[in-house]
Design a protein around this motif. Structure first.
Motif, PDB file in Angstrom:
ATOM      1  N   MET A  63       0.854  -1.165   0.000  1.00 47.53           N
ATOM      2  CA  MET A  63       0.000   0.000   0.000  1.00 47.53           C
ATOM      3  C   MET A  63       0.907   1.238   0.000  1.00 47.53           C
ATOM      4  N   THR A  64       0.595   2.166  -0.857  1.00 48.60           N
ATOM      5  CA  THR A  64       1.414   3.371  -0.963  1.00 48.60           C
ATOM      6  C   THR A  64       1.026   4.386   0.115  1.00 48.60           C
ATOM      7  N   THR A  65       1.894   5.353   0.306  1.00 50.77           N
ATOM      8  CA  THR A  65       1.631   6.405   1.276  1.00 50.77           C
ATOM      9  C   THR A  65       0.385   7.184   0.913  1.00 50.77           C
ATOM     10  N   LEU A  66       0.182   7.447  -0.353  1.00 48.57           N
ATOM     11  CA  LEU A  66      -1.000   8.183  -0.808  1.00 48.57           C
ATOM     12  C   LEU A  66      -2.281   7.394  -0.512  1.00 48.57           C
ATOM     13  N   GLU A  67      -2.247   6.086  -0.760  1.00 47.11           N
ATOM     14  CA  GLU A  67      -3.415   5.243  -0.468  1.00 47.11           C
ATOM     15  C   GLU A  67      -3.734   5.253   1.026  1.00 47.11           C
ATOM     16  N   ARG A  68      -2.676   5.130   1.861  1.00 46.59           N
ATOM     17  CA  ARG A  68      -2.876   5.168   3.306  1.00 46.59           C
ATOM     18  C   ARG A  68      -3.461   6.510   3.740  1.00 46.59           C
ATOM     19  N   GLN A  69      -2.988   7.597   3.148  1.00 44.24           N
ATOM     20  CA  GLN A  69      -3.480   8.928   3.501  1.00 44.24           C
ATOM     21  C   GLN A  69      -4.963   9.077   3.158  1.00 44.24           C
ATOM     22  N   LYS A  70      -5.352   8.564   1.991  1.00 38.38           N
ATOM     23  CA  LYS A  70      -6.759   8.633   1.596  1.00 38.38           C
ATOM     24  C   LYS A  70      -7.636   7.841   2.567  1.00 38.38           C
ATOM     25  N   LEU A  71      -7.171   6.653   2.965  1.00 40.16           N
ATOM     26  CA  LEU A  71      -7.929   5.831   3.901  1.00 40.16           C
ATOM     27  C   LEU A  71      -7.993   6.494   5.275  1.00 40.16           C
ATOM     28  N   LYS A  72      -6.897   7.109   5.681  1.00 40.08           N
ATOM     29  CA  LYS A  72      -6.872   7.808   6.970  1.00 40.08           C
ATOM     30  C   LYS A  72      -7.875   8.962   6.959  1.00 40.08           C
ATOM     31  N   THR A  73      -7.942   9.688   5.848  1.00 37.30           N
ATOM     32  CA  THR A  73      -8.912  10.768   5.710  1.00 37.30           C
ATOM     33  C   THR A  73     -10.329  10.221   5.792  1.00 37.30           C
ATOM     34  N   GLN A  74     -10.544   9.062   5.192  1.00 35.00           N
ATOM     35  CA  GLN A  74     -11.871   8.434   5.221  1.00 35.00           C
ATOM     36  C   GLN A  74     -12.271   8.061   6.643  1.00 35.00           C
ATOM     37  N   LEU A  75     -11.284   7.688   7.479  1.00 33.30           N
ATOM     38  CA  LEU A  75     -11.573   7.327   8.864  1.00 33.30           C
ATOM     39  C   LEU A  75     -12.206   8.476   9.633  1.00 33.30           C
ATOM     40  N   THR A  76     -11.818   9.696   9.319  1.00 32.62           N
ATOM     41  CA  THR A  76     -12.318  10.853  10.059  1.00 32.62           C
ATOM     42  C   THR A  76     -13.802  11.102   9.814  1.00 32.62           C
ATOM     43  N   LYS A  77     -14.352  10.561   8.739  1.00 28.57           N
ATOM     44  CA  LYS A  77     -15.766  10.790   8.416  1.00 28.57           C
ATOM     45  C   LYS A  77     -16.699   9.996   9.313  1.00 28.57           C
ATOM     46  N   ARG A  78     -16.201   8.898   9.915  1.00 24.02           N
ATOM     47  CA  ARG A  78     -16.973   8.075  10.845  1.00 24.02           C
ATOM     48  C   ARG A  78     -18.325   7.648  10.248  1.00 24.02           C
ATOM     49  N   ASN A  79     -19.065   6.855  10.947  1.00 20.38           N
ATOM     50  CA  ASN A  79     -20.440   6.445  10.615  1.00 20.38           C
ATOM     51  C   ASN A  79     -20.744   6.352   9.123  1.00 20.38           C
ATOM     52  N   ASP A  80     -19.852   5.787   8.395  1.00 19.81           N
ATOM     53  CA  ASP A  80     -20.001   5.653   6.956  1.00 19.81           C
ATOM     54  C   ASP A  80     -19.433   4.275   6.600  1.00 19.81           C
ATOM     55  N   ILE A  81     -20.049   3.585   5.677  1.00 16.42           N
ATOM     56  CA  ILE A  81     -19.556   2.256   5.300  1.00 16.42           C
ATOM     57  C   ILE A  81     -18.133   2.337   4.756  1.00 16.42           C
ATOM     58  N   LYS A  82     -17.813   3.439   4.082  1.00 24.72           N
ATOM     59  CA  LYS A  82     -16.452   3.609   3.565  1.00 24.72           C
ATOM     60  C   LYS A  82     -15.447   3.759   4.704  1.00 24.72           C
ATOM     61  N   SER A  83     -15.885   4.309   5.828  1.00 12.21           N
ATOM     62  CA  SER A  83     -15.009   4.422   6.999  1.00 12.21           C
ATOM     63  C   SER A  83     -14.692   3.040   7.548  1.00 12.21           C
ATOM     64  N   ARG A  84     -15.685   2.174   7.567  1.00 12.23           N
ATOM     65  CA  ARG A  84     -15.476   0.791   8.027  1.00 12.23           C
ATOM     66  C   ARG A  84     -14.494   0.061   7.118  1.00 12.23           C
ATOM     67  N   ILE A  85     -14.661   0.236   5.830  1.00 12.79           N
ATOM     68  CA  ILE A  85     -13.767  -0.408   4.862  1.00 12.79           C
ATOM     69  C   ILE A  85     -12.355   0.131   5.031  1.00 12.79           C
ATOM     70  N   ALA A  86     -12.227   1.445   5.193  1.00  8.01           N
ATOM     71  CA  ALA A  86     -10.912   2.056   5.390  1.00  8.01           C
ATOM     72  C   ALA A  86     -10.262   1.525   6.660  1.00  8.01           C
ATOM     73  N   SER A  87     -11.038   1.389   7.722  1.00  9.76           N
ATOM     74  CA  SER A  87     -10.518   0.870   8.979  1.00  9.76           C
ATOM     75  C   SER A  87      -9.998  -0.553   8.820  1.00  9.76           C
ATOM     76  N   LEU A  88     -10.751  -1.374   8.110  1.00 14.56           N
ATOM     77  CA  LEU A  88     -10.315  -2.753   7.861  1.00 14.56           C
ATOM     78  C   LEU A  88      -9.034  -2.799   7.030  1.00 14.56           C
ATOM     79  N   GLN A  89      -8.956  -1.988   5.991  1.00 15.51           N
ATOM     80  CA  GLN A  89      -7.773  -1.980   5.137  1.00 15.51           C
ATOM     81  C   GLN A  89      -6.545  -1.482   5.887  1.00 15.51           C
ATOM     82  N   LEU A  90      -6.712  -0.428   6.678  1.00 13.13           N
ATOM     83  CA  LEU A  90      -5.584   0.084   7.449  1.00 13.13           C
ATOM     84  C   LEU A  90      -5.171  -0.913   8.532  1.00 13.13           C
ATOM     85  N   GLY A  91      -6.142  -1.578   9.127  1.00 13.52           N
ATOM     86  CA  GLY A  91      -5.838  -2.617  10.111  1.00 13.52           C
ATOM     87  C   GLY A  91      -5.039  -3.748   9.500  1.00 13.52           C
TER      88      GLY A  91
END
Length: 86
Positions: free
Chosen positions: A1-29
């Protein structure tokens, strides 16, 4: 995973209560698990170094609950450290 991909997923985490946030959390985990394993660190040791209870780390990394951004940052920093084997 590239730094840019991680940054996008990290940004998605801040949105909370969104299915994309859950997916981002799983991918970062998954990225944290792979990186810590590659560097010779077990999950209990990762939790100890990060100062986060082991049960919370397991919940974050396996997607049981949504990972806060500050916990992600702490776990990511610790996962990147190499464990010295004597």
């Amino acid at each position: 995973m590239t730094t840019l991909e991680r940054q996008k997923l990290k940004t998605q985490l801040t949105k909370r209560n969104d299915i994309k946030s859950r997916i981002a959390s799983l991918q970062l985990g998954q990225e944290i698990k792979e990186t810590s394993k590659r560097n010779g660190m077990t999950l209990p040791k990762l939790a100890e170094l990060a100062g986060i209870p082991y049960s919370s780390v397991i919940n974050y990394l396996y997607g049981t609950c949504l990972m806060p951004v500050d916990s992600y940052s702490t776990l990511w920093k610790q996962a990147q450290k190499r464990v010295k084997i004597f």
